[in-house]
Design an enzyme around this catalytic site. Structure first.
Site, short mmCIF file in Angstrom:
data_model
loop_
_atom_site.label_atom_id
_atom_site.label_comp_id
_atom_site.label_asym_id
_atom_site.label_seq_id
_atom_site.Cartn_x
_atom_site.Cartn_y
_atom_site.Cartn_z
N HIS A 18 0.95 -0.93 0.03
CA HIS A 18 0.24 0.16 -0.03
C HIS A 18 1.06 1.33 -0.09
O HIS A 18 0.53 1.85 -0.86
CB HIS A 18 -0.50 0.11 1.26
CG HIS A 18 -2.18 -0.49 1.33
ND1 HIS A 18 -3.20 -1.30 0.96
CD2 HIS A 18 -1.94 -2.77 1.15
CE1 HIS A 18 -3.50 -2.37 1.07
NE2 HIS A 18 -2.76 -3.25 1.66
N ASP A 120 -5.39 5.59 1.37
CA ASP A 120 -6.27 4.54 0.53
C ASP A 120 -7.25 3.96 1.38
O ASP A 120 -7.76 4.56 2.61
CB ASP A 120 -5.29 3.84 1.86
CG ASP A 120 -4.90 2.28 1.50
OD1 ASP A 120 -3.85 1.80 0.53
OD2 ASP A 120 -6.12 1.49 1.48
N ALA A 333 14.68 -7.40 -2.26
CA ALA A 333 15.24 -7.67 -4.04
C ALA A 333 14.67 -6.67 -4.47
O ALA A 333 13.81 -6.20 -4.22
CB ALA A 333 14.54 -9.04 -4.54
N GLN A 335 12.53 -5.73 -6.89
CA GLN A 335 12.35 -6.80 -7.69
C GLN A 335 11.39 -6.21 -9.26
O GLN A 335 11.39 -6.69 -10.58
CB GLN A 335 10.55 -6.42 -7.20
CG GLN A 335 9.86 -7.63 -8.16
CD GLN A 335 8.04 -7.95 -7.35
OE1 GLN A 335 8.85 -8.92 -6.06
NE2 GLN A 335 6.95 -7.96 -7.22
N HIS A 350 2.62 -14.46 -5.13
CA HIS A 350 1.67 -14.54 -4.49
C HIS A 350 0.41 -13.59 -5.40
O HIS A 350 -0.93 -13.71 -4.71
CB HIS A 350 1.94 -13.89 -2.94
CG HIS A 350 1.80 -12.71 -3.25
ND1 HIS A 350 2.87 -12.02 -4.02
CD2 HIS A 350 1.66 -12.07 -2.30
CE1 HIS A 350 3.37 -10.89 -3.83
NE2 HIS A 350 1.89 -10.52 -3.11
N TRP A 353 -1.52 -7.31 -5.56
CA TRP A 353 -1.64 -5.99 -7.34
C TRP A 353 -0.74 -5.14 -7.73
O TRP A 353 0.01 -5.53 -9.43
CB TRP A 353 -2.75 -5.82 -7.01
CG TRP A 353 -3.23 -4.83 -8.65
CD1 TRP A 353 -3.38 -3.48 -9.09
CD2 TRP A 353 -3.33 -5.72 -9.87
NE1 TRP A 353 -3.56 -3.04 -10.49
CE2 TRP A 353 -3.88 -4.36 -10.74
CE3 TRP A 353 -3.79 -6.90 -9.94
CZ2 TRP A 353 -4.25 -4.65 -11.78
CZ3 TRP A 353 -4.28 -6.77 -11.16
CH2 TRP A 353 -4.33 -6.31 -12.39
N ASN A 354 0.37 -4.75 -6.59
CA ASN A 354 1.99 -5.01 -7.49
C ASN A 354 2.63 -5.28 -8.38
O ASN A 354 2.41 -5.22 -9.36
CB ASN A 354 2.89 -3.89 -6.26
CG ASN A 354 1.73 -2.92 -5.62
OD1 ASN A 354 1.84 -1.57 -5.90
ND2 ASN A 354 1.67 -2.71 -4.29
N SER A 355 2.55 -6.29 -7.55
CA SER A 355 2.89 -7.96 -8.36
C SER A 355 2.90 -7.99 -9.65
O SER A 355 3.48 -8.51 -10.47
CB SER A 355 3.74 -8.97 -8.17
OG SER A 355 4.26 -8.61 -6.49
N GLU A 358 3.57 -4.89 -11.93
CA GLU A 358 4.48 -4.95 -12.62
C GLU A 358 5.15 -6.03 -13.57
O GLU A 358 5.44 -5.60 -14.09
CB GLU A 358 5.55 -5.04 -11.34
CG GLU A 358 5.42 -3.85 -10.53
CD GLU A 358 6.05 -4.11 -8.58
OE1 GLU A 358 7.05 -4.99 -8.77
OE2 GLU A 358 5.90 -2.84 -8.09
N GLN A 375 -5.99 -11.21 -3.47
CA GLN A 375 -5.26 -11.56 -5.04
C GLN A 375 -5.69 -13.61 -4.87
O GLN A 375 -5.30 -13.63 -6.88
CB GLN A 375 -3.66 -12.69 -4.00
CG GLN A 375 -2.78 -11.87 -3.46
CD GLN A 375 -2.36 -11.81 -2.11
OE1 GLN A 375 -2.10 -12.84 -1.87
NE2 GLN A 375 -1.61 -11.23 -1.10
BR1 BUP Z 1 8.98 -9.28 -1.44
C1 BUP Z 1 9.78 -7.82 -2.15
N1 BUP Z 1 11.36 -6.45 -3.18
O1 BUP Z 1 11.74 -8.35 -1.75
P1 BUP Z 1 2.25 -6.51 -3.25
C2 BUP Z 1 8.49 -7.00 -2.46
N2 BUP Z 1 9.12 -6.11 -3.06
O2 BUP Z 1 10.70 -5.14 -4.25
P2 BUP Z 1 2.09 -7.19 -1.01
C3 BUP Z 1 9.81 -5.49 -3.48
O3 BUP Z 1 6.92 -4.65 -3.15
P3 BUP Z 1 -0.52 -7.21 -1.30
C4 BUP Z 1 11.27 -7.51 -2.87
O4 BUP Z 1 7.74 -5.25 -6.61
C5 BUP Z 1 5.95 -5.01 -5.10
O5 BUP Z 1 5.66 -3.67 -5.56
C6 BUP Z 1 6.92 -5.97 -5.26
O6 BUP Z 1 3.73 -5.39 -3.16
C7 BUP Z 1 8.11 -5.19 -3.70
O7 BUP Z 1 2.53 -7.95 -2.76
C8 BUP Z 1 5.85 -4.54 -3.21
O8 BUP Z 1 2.91 -7.29 -4.48
C9 BUP Z 1 4.79 -5.82 -2.95
O9 BUP Z 1 0.61 -6.01 -3.92
O10 BUP Z 1 0.93 -7.67 -0.66
O11 BUP Z 1 2.10 -5.94 -0.28
O12 BUP Z 1 2.71 -8.34 -0.07
O13 BUP Z 1 -0.84 -5.41 -1.80
O14 BUP Z 1 -1.65 -8.09 -1.98
O15 BUP Z 1 -1.31 -7.04 0.22
#
Ligand code: BUP
Length: 457
Positions: A18, A120, A333, A335, A350, A353-355, A358, A375
């Site tokens: 977030h 948010d 990492a 990412q 997993h 939404w960010n992943s 991306e 998810q």
């Molecule tokens: Br782990 C990791 N490096 O090593 P999501 C995550 N990220 O840059 P969330 C890294 O964190 P939800 C690491 O690129 C993304 O922008 C990744 O956000 C970055 O998942 C962010 O994908 C992770 O939305 O769960 O926050 O774990 O958003 O579903 O609650």
């Protein structure tokens, strides 16, 4: 866009995904020459600054406001407890942000014509007092994508939905996506959602036009304006001489690999697998024979304390047996850079939404393994709607262990089969269109321009 007499205050929820979204949005808004005030806790500021490697040059229009929150009275539950119980400290800490946030907005409102508060959806309780500040207005940022919001609305209301009925029959249920504590927290937020002017999404009409139109038509938000301004993540990573010297070692490892030959494996910031599941995953990756970069870390615990020092145990001899075929990363990492790298050809995720955004914007197909919240539906969207992913774990079988054989089979399908290559081609094309949508004249850029025009009217 002339700098109008307006400031923006962004109010993120205090969990990494977030924070990332609203930080990225803050960057984009500040590039329109509008001052942005980002308000959160000191722990979160430290986290975003170090994880996003923020430099003062990149953030000179963003003012960070650190609001100390009271120490937590009880230790957080262990990170392997089902989501989002271990994020309880995050829920608690938001409640302390209400008055400091109101005070900041109030003081800004005395200096400028208009204060635009973007919060948010999980911070609706915190910004509730804004409605009594005459020259301040709120905009709700929705972290899940329009597909999640529209399919949830359709479930309650019925009627036509812009997707084949056979597909909708297989929509993952929302059972088990949340804990009772989280539902209680959500219902507190719901009772304060009604006075915002519009909603913002980290998505693009390129991938979700029909679901955005559904939300607009169905009046799910009480005739609020919707702006789909994503992807918020940078779509091109700038590298200059200084950056290249400090490049992460995993990128140097990727430089030596063949195009599209490496699977990136990461399950986000909020969950930690059981030791048994870690073992099966490790053996599955090994058995697949494919190359991979795997982020093996313990989930965040609401920024409170305790588990940062815990490490995840891998099967004995695992790393030695890989003989350089896989890379294990035990800390944060890069990412986006990994996904952008030519050697990365798949992402086991997993489906936060960010992943997803991306991966989509970097043109990388996914192997989906959802854990909670939006998810499961995001995973469905990737595999069944965009058709750029393969299921590893089906949500309806969420309580079962994913065996090494299943992992190996999915990895081989994604990385080493004609089916995977076809998905990669589709993902590549879609990625190109999505990247264009944020360039000059693209649909997402135009929506962002329209949002900026509106708030600086
Ligand atoms: Br782990 C990791 N490096 O090593 P999501 C995550 N990220 O840059 P969330 C890294 O964190 P939800 C690491 O690129 C993304 O922008 C990744 O956000 C970055 O998942 C962010 O994908 C992770 O939305 O769960 O926050 O774990 O958003 O579903 O609650």
């Amino acid at each position: 866009f002339p700098a109008a007499d307006v400031v923006v205050v962004t109010v993120p929820f205090v969990a990494q995904g977030h924070l990332t979204q609203l930080l990225r949005l803050s960057h984009i808004i500040s590039s329109y020459n509008i001052p942005v005030h980002f308000i959160t806790t000191p722990t979160c500021i430290r986290q975003v600054v170090s994880r996003h490697r923020l430099s003062t040059a990149a953030t000179h229009h963003i003012h960070f406001h650190e609001i100390p929150v009271r120490p937590f009275t009880t230790p957080p539950p262990h990170p392997t407890t089902p989501f989002p119980t271990h994020l309880q400290p995050s829920f608690d800490s938001t409640l302390h942000l209400r008055h400091p946030t109101t005070n900041l907005i109030l003081s800004l409102s005395q200096k400028v014509n208009r204060v635009v508060v973007i919060h948010d959806v999980l911070m609706s309780y915190v910004v509730q007092d804004v409605k009594s500040i005459p020259n301040a207005e709120t905009y709700l940022f929705q972290p899940p994508p329009p597909f999640y919001r529209s399919s949830s609305h359709w479930e309650k209301s019925g009627g036509p939905f812009p997707l084949e009925p056979e597909l909708m029959n297989n929509l993952p249920s929302r059972d088990g996506i949340s804990s009772p504590e989280f539902l209680k927290f959500l219902s507190l937020q719901q009772s304060h959602i009604n006075f915002h002017i519009g909603e913002l999404y980290d998505s693009s009409r390129i991938i979700e036009a029909k679901f955005i139109e559904y939300l607009e038509k169905e009046d799910t938000v009480g005739k609020k304006k919707i702006w789909a301004v994503g992807p918020l993540n940078p779509v091109q990573i700038a590298t200059n001489a200084t950056d290249s010297m400090s490049r992460h070692e995993c990128l140097q490892w990727l430089d030596k690999q063949v195009t599209n030959s490496v699977l990136y494996v990461s399950f986000g910031t909020t969950t930690t697998f059981s030791d048994e599941q870690i073992r099966e995953l490790a053996l599955g990756l090994e058995r697949s024979g494919e190359r991979f970069v795997w982020v093996v870390r313990v989930g965040d615990t609401g920024g409170s304390c305790g588990f940062e020092g815990r490490t995840v145990e891998l099967p004995e001899g695992f790393e030695e047996r890989l003989c350089g075929r896989g890379l294990i990363l035990r800390s944060w990492a890069p990412q986006l850079e990994i996904l952008e790298h030519f050697a990365t050809g798949g992402f086991m995720s997993h489906c936060g939404w960010n992943s997803c955004m991306e991966s989509i914007s970097m043109g990388v197909p996914m192997a989906t393994w959802p854990m909670h919240s939006d998810q499961p539906r995001n995973a469905f969207f990737i595999t069944n709607v965009l058709k750029i992913g393969i299921v590893v774990k089906n949500w309806e079988r969420r309580n079962e262990l994913v065996t090494a054989d299943v992992v190996a089979e999915v990895v081989k399908r994604l990385m080493g089969s004609e089916e995977g290559a076809e998905m990669r081609r589709r993902a590549g094309e879609l990625g190109g269109e999505v990247r264009e949508s944020v360039a000059e004249g693209g649909v997402s850029r135009m929506e962002m321009d329209s949002f900026i025009s509106y708030v600086s009217r």
